[in-house]
Write an enzyme that holds these catalytic residues in place. Structure first.
Site, PDB file in Angstrom:
ATOM      1  N   LYS A 195     -14.488   8.345  -5.192  1.00 43.55           N
ATOM      2  CA  LYS A 195     -15.805   8.683  -4.636  1.00 43.55           C
ATOM      3  C   LYS A 195     -16.296  10.013  -5.207  1.00 43.55           C
ATOM      4  O   LYS A 195     -17.477  10.167  -5.540  1.00 43.55           O
ATOM      5  CB  LYS A 195     -15.734   8.781  -3.112  1.00 43.55           C
ATOM      6  CG  LYS A 195     -15.268   7.523  -2.408  1.00 43.55           C
ATOM      7  CD  LYS A 195     -14.938   7.813  -0.931  1.00 43.55           C
ATOM      8  CE  LYS A 195     -14.124   6.693  -0.315  1.00 43.55           C
ATOM      9  NZ  LYS A 195     -13.480   7.095   0.950  1.00 43.55           N
TER      10      LYS A 195
ATOM     11  N   THR B 169      -8.564   6.567  -2.850  1.00 43.97           N
ATOM     12  CA  THR B 169      -9.900   6.100  -3.176  1.00 43.97           C
ATOM     13  C   THR B 169     -10.894   7.252  -3.032  1.00 43.97           C
ATOM     14  O   THR B 169     -11.973   7.212  -3.630  1.00 43.97           O
ATOM     15  CB  THR B 169     -10.340   4.928  -2.274  1.00 43.97           C
ATOM     16  OG1 THR B 169     -10.103   5.289  -0.911  1.00 43.97           O
ATOM     17  CG2 THR B 169      -9.592   3.658  -2.621  1.00 43.97           C
TER      18      THR B 169
ATOM     19  N   HIS C   8       0.794  -1.232   0.000  1.00 45.27           N
ATOM     20  CA  HIS C   8       0.000   0.000   0.000  1.00 45.27           C
ATOM     21  C   HIS C   8       0.816   1.266   0.000  1.00 45.27           C
ATOM     22  O   HIS C   8       0.257   2.355  -0.025  1.00 45.27           O
ATOM     23  CB  HIS C   8      -0.913   0.041   1.219  1.00 45.27           C
ATOM     24  CG  HIS C   8      -2.149  -0.781   1.063  1.00 45.27           C
ATOM     25  ND1 HIS C   8      -3.274  -0.308   0.444  1.00 45.27           N
ATOM     26  CD2 HIS C   8      -2.417  -2.054   1.430  1.00 45.27           C
ATOM     27  CE1 HIS C   8      -4.199  -1.257   0.459  1.00 45.27           C
ATOM     28  NE2 HIS C   8      -3.698  -2.327   1.033  1.00 45.27           N
TER      29      HIS C   8
ATOM     30  N   LYS D  66      -9.264  14.031   3.617  1.00 47.57           N
ATOM     31  CA  LYS D  66      -8.385  12.855   3.662  1.00 47.57           C
ATOM     32  C   LYS D  66      -7.498  13.034   4.884  1.00 47.57           C
ATOM     33  O   LYS D  66      -7.546  14.086   5.528  1.00 47.57           O
ATOM     34  CB  LYS D  66      -7.524  12.770   2.396  1.00 47.57           C
ATOM     35  CG  LYS D  66      -6.869  14.110   2.029  1.00 47.57           C
ATOM     36  CD  LYS D  66      -6.064  14.042   0.736  1.00 47.57           C
ATOM     37  CE  LYS D  66      -6.890  14.007  -0.514  1.00 47.57           C
ATOM     38  NZ  LYS D  66      -6.901  12.717  -1.180  1.00 47.57           N
ATOM     39  N   ARG D  67      -6.709  12.034   5.244  1.00 45.31           N
ATOM     40  CA  ARG D  67      -5.801  12.221   6.367  1.00 45.31           C
ATOM     41  C   ARG D  67      -4.869  13.405   6.105  1.00 45.31           C
ATOM     42  O   ARG D  67      -4.544  13.718   4.952  1.00 45.31           O
ATOM     43  CB  ARG D  67      -4.982  10.943   6.605  1.00 45.31           C
ATOM     44  CG  ARG D  67      -5.781   9.857   7.265  1.00 45.31           C
ATOM     45  CD  ARG D  67      -6.273  10.247   8.640  1.00 45.31           C
ATOM     46  NE  ARG D  67      -5.196  10.333   9.594  1.00 45.31           N
ATOM     47  CZ  ARG D  67      -4.998   9.468  10.577  1.00 45.31           C
ATOM     48  NH1 ARG D  67      -5.813   8.467  10.766  1.00 45.31           N
ATOM     49  NH2 ARG D  67      -3.984   9.610  11.424  1.00 45.31           N
TER      50      ARG D  67
ATOM     51  N   LYS E  36       0.278  14.639   1.085  1.00 48.04           N
ATOM     52  CA  LYS E  36      -1.023  14.916   0.455  1.00 48.04           C
ATOM     53  C   LYS E  36      -1.186  16.407   0.163  1.00 48.04           C
ATOM     54  O   LYS E  36      -2.123  16.826  -0.520  1.00 48.04           O
ATOM     55  CB  LYS E  36      -2.159  14.405   1.337  1.00 48.04           C
ATOM     56  CG  LYS E  36      -2.221  12.873   1.415  1.00 48.04           C
ATOM     57  CD  LYS E  36      -3.342  12.405   2.349  1.00 48.04           C
ATOM     58  CE  LYS E  36      -3.414  10.913   2.543  1.00 48.04           C
ATOM     59  NZ  LYS E  36      -4.206  10.198   1.518  1.00 48.04           N
TER      60      LYS E  36
HETATM   61  C1  LIG Z   1     -12.258   7.237   1.324  1.00 43.88           C
HETATM   62  C2  LIG Z   1     -11.837   7.661   2.668  1.00 43.88           C
HETATM   63  C3  LIG Z   1     -10.488   7.910   2.940  1.00 43.88           C
HETATM   64  C4  LIG Z   1      -9.409   7.810   1.879  1.00 43.88           C
HETATM   65  O1  LIG Z   1      -9.300   9.042   1.220  1.00 43.88           O
HETATM   66  P1  LIG Z   1      -8.037   9.380   0.290  1.00 43.88           P
HETATM   67  O2  LIG Z   1      -8.394  10.691  -0.301  1.00 43.88           O
HETATM   68  O3  LIG Z   1      -7.958   8.298  -0.734  1.00 43.88           O
HETATM   69  O4  LIG Z   1      -6.857   9.445   1.179  1.00 43.88           O
HETATM   70  C5  LIG Z   1     -10.136   8.316   4.204  1.00 43.88           C
HETATM   71  N1  LIG Z   1     -11.055   8.460   5.171  1.00 43.88           N
HETATM   72  C6  LIG Z   1     -12.370   8.251   4.948  1.00 43.88           C
HETATM   73  C7  LIG Z   1     -13.330   8.449   6.054  1.00 43.88           C
HETATM   74  C8  LIG Z   1     -12.801   7.838   3.695  1.00 43.88           C
HETATM   75  O5  LIG Z   1     -14.106   7.603   3.495  1.00 43.88           O
END
Ligand SMILES: *Cc1c(COP(=O)(O)O)cnc(C)c1O
Length: 817
Positions: free
Chosen positions: A658, A654, A358, A546-547, A552
């Protein structure tokens, strides 16, 4: 088919009865929480028959089962998703309406279990949904943390962590399975005993033990009868402190075991993409892996005598290196407990195990110090040593006496065990999670292993489940799509291409954008109530959730906002579409710089949102406690999706998928799955900027002086200066660390390690292009619809089909009901 046939009246009665038995109340006096619990108990009854049938069928057919091993499952709330998959979504809304109860309030009463940090845990959850929907026999195996990822609060602009006690009001979805409890052994020493037939048996003695108790959670497939299981292991002391042990002088040990059991499954480690060599973490890993492996082998032995059949009946998928100790534990169970010869056990183990990588971020790579590892897991340590010894022999046979090469590839080196290497050597498959990521693994990070085992390497681009991320999160859009193309997309997302003919359809554009606007209005209302900030639903909703990680690059986003703010101050008449910048991000509790970036976002928001001179042209909102349920609220309301990582650093992402699915346009770098989104939509339907992964690598190896950017670019210079001149804090030292990190390097890191300043100008250009595109309402609608229509590839159904076919050889097993 798939529908659970039940009369509305029966359902009402069940809910009413359950409120009564559980709380001695009637519906009129029960709280939303209590009604939620009562509803779950009613529905669980309906699920249970299918759940039993599913497992009976797997046994009868002697089906192969995949065990998805993961330290994290970020499931989100169960209720809404379970109802959708059971085909009861409409019925339940009617039932509650007829009872005079607001269904949304009931859904909101469910705690959102945060048993994961971010993308990795959420991926595991999407995979489980797809496995059940595709009628594939599967278990998710993990840990029942008593406290999930912390609840984030923002006080005075700073992140404050509070415990997330998700089990406080009970656990209505979990079923405790005492009959499957297994003993897990830690510490002690290993004694070699001579066997009658020669050879040695290795016995662990003087250990501490805890019992692993599984809790099973149903994973309901969409529109079918499959209910798979998420099995989360909890810990309990084997020996309670009692007088017996006290009298035997064993009080100390009994007390220790009790403490060990209490702490073992207490908390999820809140560090994402960052490894700390904490003993408790290793204990957690071994705990849930040993429990799973022991249980799987015991079940196998109930039906089979020949262990060579194990790979035909069992697949282990290792979600990152966290579960990679499964390689050694399976060897231990086969060799020590079942008397298999090493070579046979090794062949079986490699066929059973498969590993998903990952990350290539060095700070995330797990390496355990030998002293800690051998003290905690003495027998497992011996097995790892033997795996390593044989592997090094293999290397010598292949490459001759090449100590440098062997040291580079060895599983044990520099006093540490490299878990990724053990996972690679012990698996038949090694996969990356997006095309670019897999190429980087093959050609850079794991080049030597790729040369050694080219057949093991493969790509499985991540995906997301459209059931949660469109059908549940964005019901209006889901309905519009279904009206036009039917509901086949719910289990076959590629069918979204059928809306392509509507891209140019004015009526469809209008309705698509009306739904987007309704979602924006709903979000604006939420933001007003949660934060007291007024935002304009006609502004561009630009979202980065995101985190919080330096790679990022939330900092690039804020710095650009500061740049824009400076421009507006100089020219209040600046012609721009009003924009609302929305952030959500948790930072690991010990990640100081990430926390400072959160403070900066909030400080910029405080100044910008209250500056009347800019006439509300920009607003900055930081929403606290980003989690699955908040994501479901935000993503359907997004116009712009910020996916701006330093190229080469984000394995897949991911969140990007979305947003795309929900008709947001990506502003992104050519990183992770953004590359594949670009391939799907074409350059005219995405805003790409910045250096490529290759360019980043070159810059990293060559000369990079952020001062040259600073000197050449006035906008950058002014934004940087605003960090330290009191614009956003009276304390001019407060954000100095960020300034220094970008320009001079700070705390051991290179200056602008993540190339924020280098990519600034091109990011600014891309954002101008967004502004320009948005002015043409029709063009924007076309682009947004196009993105939704082309998002089919990013369904986790597609991903899981690839795993099932190419890695697990796992046939589907439909359940007759
Ligand atoms: C999808 C999701 C992530 C991952 O987001 P990235 O932008 O791919 O880092 C992190 N936290 C939550 C709550 C999510 O639903």
């Amino acid at each position: 088919m798939g529908q659970i046939g039940i009369e509305k009246e029966t359902l009402k009665m069940m809910i009413r009865e359950n409120v009564k038995t559980l709380y001695r109340k009637n519906l009129e006096t029960a709280s939303a929480e209590e009604i939620y619990q009562a509803a779950v108990f009613s529905l669980r009854d309906l699920i249970t028959d299918k759940w039993i049938k599913t497992h009976d069928t797997y046994s009868e057919k002697n089906a192969k089962i995949v065990y998805y091993l993961s330290m994290e499952f970020l499931m989100g709330r169960f209720l809404g998703n379970a109802l959708i998959n059971m085909g009861m979504n409409t019925v339940i809304k009617e039932v509650f309406a007829e009872l005079g109860i607001d269904y949304n309030t009931v859904e909101e009463a469910e705690p959102d279990p945060g048993l994961g940090n971010g993308g990795l845990g959420r991926l595991a959850a999407c995979f489980l949904d797809s496995l059940s929907t595709l009628e594939l026999p599967a278990y998710g195996c993990g840990i029942r943390y008593h406290y999930g990822i912390f609840e984030q609060k923002v006080e005075n602009g700073y992140q404050v962590e509070a415990p997330d006690n998700w089990l406080e009001d009970g656990d209505p979805w979990g079923i405790r399975r005492n009959e499957y409890a297994v003993e897990i052994k830690f510490g002690g020493h290993v004694r070699a005993m001579l066997k009658e037939n020669g050879g040695y048996r290795f016995v662990q003695e003087g250990y501490q033990s805890v019992m692993a108790i599984p809790y099973d959670y149903p994973v309901v497939g969409y529109g079918n009868n499959t209910v798979n299981t998420l099995r989360l292991w909890d810990a309990r002391a084997k020996n309670r402190i009692d007088l017996k042990y006290f009298n035997e002088g064993n009080y100390q040990k009994a007390a220790e075991e009790e403490t060990l059991a209490k702490t073992l499954t207490d908390v999820l480690y809140p560090a994402d993409e960052h490894y700390q060599g904490k003993e408790l973490r290793l204990r957690q890993q071994f705990f849930f892996i040993s429990a799973t492996v022991q249980r799987v082998v015991a079940r196998f032995k109930e039906n089979h005598g020949d262990f060579n059949l194990l790979p035909e009946k069992v697949a282990f998928q290792l979600n990152d290196t966290h579960p990679s100790i499964a390689v050694a534990e399976l060897m231990r169970v086969l060799v020590d407990e079942n008397d298999l010869p090493w070579d046979q056990a090794w062949e079986i183990t490699q066929k059973v195990c498969a590993y998903t990588n990952h990350t290539i971020m060095s700070e995330a790579l797990e390496k355990w110090p030998l002293d800690l590892f051998s003290r905690l897991l003495p027998r497992i340590y011996q097995i790892v040593e033997e795996i390593n010894r044989r592997f090094c022999l293999e290397l010598t046979e292949k490459y001759g006496n090449n100590p440098e090469k062997i040291r580079r590839l060895a599983i044990i080196a520099d006093g540490q065990i490299r878990m990724a290497y053990m996972a690679i050597v012990g698996s038949h498959s090694v996969n990356g999670v997006a095309a670019l990521h897999t190429e980087i693994l093959k050609n850079q990070e794991l080049k030597d292993f790729y040369k050694l085992y080219p057949e093991k390497f493969n790509n499985k681009t991540n995906g997301i489940t459209q059931r949660r991320w469109l059908l549940h999160a964005n019901p209006q859009l889901a309905e519009l799509i279904t009206e036009k193309i039917g509901d086949g997309w719910i289990t076959d997302l590629a069918q979204l291409e059928k809306i392509l003919p509507y891209v140019e359809d004015e009526e469809f554009q209008k309705r698509f954008m009306e739904i987007k606007r309704a979602n924006k209005v709903a979000l604006a209302k939420y933001i007003k109530s949660a934060k007291g900030i007024d935002i304009n639903p006609d502004s561009i909703f630009d979202i980065q959730v995101k985190r919080l990680h330096e790679y990022k690059r939330q900092l690039l986003n804020v710095l650009h906002i500061i740049g824009l703010y400076n421009k507006l101050k100089m020219n209040p008449g600046l012609d721009m579409v009003p924009r609302t910048y929305i952030f959500g991000a948790k930072a690991a509790a010990g990640y100081r710089r990430a926390k400072l970036i959160i403070k900066l976002i909030n400080s910029v928001g405080d100044v910008v949102n209250n500056d009347e001179s800019i006439c509300g042209k920009i607003k900055v909102v930081f929403l606290e406690n980003y989690r699955v349920s908040l994501a479901e609220r935000l993503i359907p309301a997004a116009d712009v999706s910020e996916q701006i990582s330093t190229a080469g650093k984000e394995a897949s992402g991911t969140g990007n998928m979305k947003f795309m699915l929900n008709g947001a346009l990506t502003v992104g770098t050519m990183d992770g799955a953004n590359v594949e989104i670009f391939d799907e939509v074409g350059e005219e339907n995405i805003f790409i900027f910045g250096m490529s992964a290759e360019e980043v690598q070159e810059k990293y190896n060559g000369e990079y002086d952020p001062w040259s950017v600073y000197n050449m670019n006035q906008e950058v210079r002014m934004a940087m200066t605003a960090l330290i001149d009191g614009t956003f804090s009276n304390d001019t030292c407060l954000f100095r660390e960020l300034y220094d990190a970008l320009l001079n390097g700070f705390g051991g890191s290179k200056a602008d390690e993540y190339f924020v300043l280098e990519d600034y100008a091109d990011y600014q250009r891309a954002q101008m292009a967004v502004d320009y595109a948005y002015r043409d309402k029709e063009r924007w609608a076309r682009m947004a619809i196009y993105n939704t229509a082309k998002s089919g590839k990013f369904s986790s159904d597609r991903t899981i089909k690839e795993y099932a076919k190419e890695i697990w050889s796992l046939p589907s097993v439909p359940i007759e009901f």
